[in-house]
Design an enzyme around this catalytic site. Structure first.
Site, PDB file in Angstrom:
ATOM      1  N   ASP A   9       0.855  -1.190   0.000  1.00  0.00           N
ATOM      2  CA  ASP A   9       0.000   0.000   0.000  1.00  0.00           C
ATOM      3  C   ASP A   9       0.884   1.230   0.000  1.00  0.00           C
ATOM      4  OD1 ASP A   9      -2.000  -1.828   0.194  1.00  0.00           O
ATOM      5  OD2 ASP A   9      -2.733  -1.190   2.161  1.00  0.00           O
ATOM      6  N   ASP A 130     -15.278  -3.802  -1.746  1.00  0.00           N
ATOM      7  CA  ASP A 130     -14.887  -3.799  -0.344  1.00  0.00           C
ATOM      8  C   ASP A 130     -16.088  -3.444   0.523  1.00  0.00           C
ATOM      9  OD1 ASP A 130     -12.376  -4.262  -1.388  1.00  0.00           O
ATOM     10  OD2 ASP A 130     -11.851  -2.151  -1.410  1.00  0.00           O
TER      11      ASP A 130
END
Length: 247
Positions: A9, A130
């Site tokens: 990330d 998500d």
């Protein structure tokens, strides 16, 4: 065997991890993204998961230079998500070296756009669905819409969707184990899709449990940075997964 996909990330070109998608709960790690990606590739993984957190919040990619550097350093597949909102952004991501593009907010808010990309790019497109409290989250997990994962998957299934990454946000970065039942139910409901487990992986035992449930792919992030899962663990698993006996 379930395939391990290590995660990187990115915020401002650096490796980070968020807790439950909260930008205020950020941990910055020392390793350069290129070095980290190279260490994963050396373990024999087939794919690395890259998330442009700046891009997710801004609505446009912000770390493409880092993507280019990683793509030049490794030979494995690279799936990239964050800020892919239009044709120019998608082209930029592919031109920078991504083999696959993960689209979440745009797919949820402008489904006709994602349908067009599925028609054009096929298996290179991955749906990012998500969830927080059963609803699909958008805009870098800052907002939600009134749709569940099954709703949005059903929308795109007739248009050639092949892969879907589902992150259970309440588990993300918590190292408390995955929401296994969620993925088992999704895989049972949509047997022709490849679902990737994301969120909560804490140790190799979690991965072995998911493998026993016949799930196909799992993203691992914080557990690696915190040394709960080692590079040697990943290398050993990847070698076993790629052996003829495991196919």
């Amino acid at each position: 065997m379930i395939r391990i996909i290590p995660a990187i990330d990115l915020i401002e070109g650096r490796c980070v991890r968020l807790t439950k998608g909260d930008y205020l709960q950020k941990t910055v790690y020392d390793g350069s993204p290129v070095d980290v990606a190279r260490s994963y590739a050396d373990c024999g993984v087939e794919r690395i998961h890259l998330v442009d957190l700046d891009g997710a919040r801004a609505g446009a990619p912000r770390n493409l230079a880092t993507l280019e550097a990683i793509a030049s350093a490794v030979g494995c597949e690279l799936e990239w998500g964050g800020g892919i909102a239009d044709d120019a952004a998608l082209k930029g991501v592919f031109d920078a070296g991504a083999t696959h593009a993960i689209v979440g907010s745009t797919a949820a808010l402008h489904p006709e756009v994602f349908e067009g990309w599925l028609a054009q790019y096929g298996a290179r497109m991955i749906l990012g669905a998500d969830v927080r409290k059963g609803r699909v989250a958008i805009a870098g997990w800052q907002d939600s819409i009134a749709l569940g994962v099954e709703d949005i998957v059903s929308r795109f299934l007739p248009h050639g969707l092949q892969e879907c990454i589902v992150t259970e946000i309440s588990r993300d970065g918590m190292l408390q184990g995955p929401a296994s039942a969620l993925y088992v139910n999704l895989q049972r409901t949509f047997p022709d899709l490849s679902f990737t487990v994301s969120g909560g992986i804490s140790c190799m035992s979690d991965i072995r449990s998911l493998d026993a449930l016949h799930l196909r792919k799992v993203i691992v992030g914080k557990a690696i940075y915190e040394n709960r899962i080692t590079l040697e663990d990943i290398k050993s698993w990847s070698q076993s997964a790629s052996s003829p006996a495991s196919m």
